[in-house]
Design an enzyme around this catalytic site. Structure first.
Site, short mmCIF file in Angstrom:
data_model
loop_
_atom_site.label_atom_id
_atom_site.label_comp_id
_atom_site.label_asym_id
_atom_site.label_seq_id
_atom_site.Cartn_x
_atom_site.Cartn_y
_atom_site.Cartn_z
N GLY A 76 0.95 -1.24 0.10
CA GLY A 76 -0.15 0.09 -0.09
C GLY A 76 0.70 1.33 -0.04
N GLY B 245 3.08 8.00 3.11
CA GLY B 245 4.38 7.07 2.53
C GLY B 245 3.90 5.72 2.04
N ASP C 297 -11.35 9.72 9.62
CA ASP C 297 -11.26 9.02 8.43
C ASP C 297 -11.85 7.84 8.13
OD1 ASP C 297 -10.62 9.36 5.50
OD2 ASP C 297 -8.30 8.89 5.89
#
Length: 423
Positions: free
Chosen positions: A26, A31, A135
């Protein structure tokens, strides 16, 4: 001697497999994430390596939020050139987002109800710790080996305690993922509170049960304009499904995404609803997990994605071969069961439309329209038996049997306990 917290456990490159063996799983604005074998521990971990100068506050929130339904953190990564990151458990089953893509739709209903309850448990725990996630979305809900939900990615999280006293210290402006952000968050002066997560959870509910991304294909600028005006994902297809508890789920998501933050429910109230609905589908969870794991473990041969059963009128899938108590039930046995219990099934099946939908092309369009027009499940079953099962042969009857196992687990358990039924 005092135990070290997760934040104080340092993992360095020499503790890990050679860089050549790191597998990227991912990446994002933060990052990159790698799957790496820890040489001393003897198992794979996920290492989230932050970009230069990225904040390490996520570790603090994960440490505070540690519980059964939050991704487990093992420590802090320190690279040879000053890189820093998080070391967490590796979730090889991916996320709800990747599961939706693999299944081309939502998971089986019992699993969907379990996932949304576990997410509610996680967020409720965060809020009790005065943490706002900010989120919530399918890609941030990871899945363990038995498809239990684990909330991840605390990069945007904030402490919500004494919000009025923290105005000067909180970063203003919209944060999160646009389709999951509440209307008030588009105001540049907005400062996050717990109702932000409640709104996001409502949109996440919609995504889990439809298998879709909200506002897919719509320009984000338009999304930003329309959400404050009251636009929300459409619920028509969900409301038409004959699934136990789906009406309550739609009602909950609408309460969660209310335009007025004060009217959104607390997560302890969300939990009451999700726990009650999960209890009504608990008998089907083991089977649903088995079915999905069969898909995930299958090879990437053509058609593998379509091997899971149908979830409603939006997606059509095929049902994998099932077994009962370790013994495979043959097509002939399934057909005999359907014939033998015809009268009982007509009287007691309550999800006739969903079952007819699952049979897909086995039910002619004209027959399906007739079934859909009938007002009771009993009359729908009569049409299905007379027009489809009677002439479709053992193949169709076996598919009908499999659909009954999916949608009527309690009834099937009762009937299969009778003498002469397949065991």
């Amino acid at each position: 001697m005092a135990l070290l917290s997760h934040r104080e456990t340092v993992v360095r490159s020499e503790n890990l497999a050679p860089v050549a063996d790191w597998q990227e799983v991912g990446r994002g604005g933060f990052g990159r994430v790698y799957k790496i074998r820890h040489k001393d521990w003897g198992f794979d971990v996920a290492v989230k390596v932050f970009k230069r100068n990225a904040s390490n506050k996520e570790a603090c929130f994960m440490d505070l939020a540690s519980n059964e339904f939050v991704l487990r953190m093992y420590g802090i990564y320190e690279g040879p050139s000053g890189e820093r990151g998080l070391v967490t458990e590796y979730m090889r089953r991916g996320s709800i987002e990747s599961l939706q893509k693999r299944l081309s739709g939502p998971p089986p209903w019992p699993l969907a109800f379990r996932l949304v309850h576990q997410i509610a448990l996680a967020v409720n725990f965060l809020h009790l710790k005065n943490i706002v996630h900010l989120d919530l979305k399918p890609s941030n809900v990871l899945l363990d080996d038995t498809l239990n939900a684990k909330l991840a990615d605390f990069g945007l999280s904030k402490v919500s305690v004494n919000v009025m006293m923290m105005r000067s210290s909180l970063q203003a402006g919209p944060q999160g993922t646009f389709p999951y952000m509440p209307p008030e968050a588009f105001d540049m002066s907005y400062e996050p509170v717990q109702t932000f997560d409640t709104y996001s959870y409502g949109i996440l509910l919609w995504s889990v049960f439809t298998g879709k991304e909200p506002y897919e294909g719509v320009n984000y600028t338009l999304v930003e304009l329309r959400i404050p005006e009251g636009d929300r994902p459409p619920c028509g297809d969900l409301q038409r499904l004959q699934v136990v508890g789906i009406t309550d789920i739609v009602d909950l998501m609408k309460k969660c995404w209310d335009k007025d933050p004060a009217k959104r429910p607390h997560f302890k109230d969300c939990l009451k609803t999700t726990e009650r609905l999960l209890s009504r589908h608990s008998n089907g969870i083991q089977k649903a997990v088995y079915e999905v794991l069969t898909i995930l473990d299958s090879t990437n041969q053509q058609g593998a994605v379509n091997d899971i059963m149908d979830q409603g009128p939006v997606i059509k899938h095929k049902l994998p071969s099932l077994s009962v108590s370790g013994k495979t039930v043959t097509r002939n046995e399934k057909a005999k069961f359907v014939d033998r219990h015809r009268h009982v099934l007509i009287q007691r099946v309550s999800n006739a439309l969903a079952i007819a939908e699952e049979l897909g092309d086995m039910v002619h369009n004209e027959t399906y329209n007739i079934i859909q027009a009938k007002e009771t499940s009993e009359n729908r079953l009569r049409v299905l038996y007379s027009a489809t099962l009677h002439s479709g042969g053992n193949k169709v009857k076996a598919a009908f049997y499999d659909a009954l196992k999916r949608y009527e687990p309690d009834l099937m358990e009762d009937l299969e306990s009778q003498p002469g039924s397949p065991k």
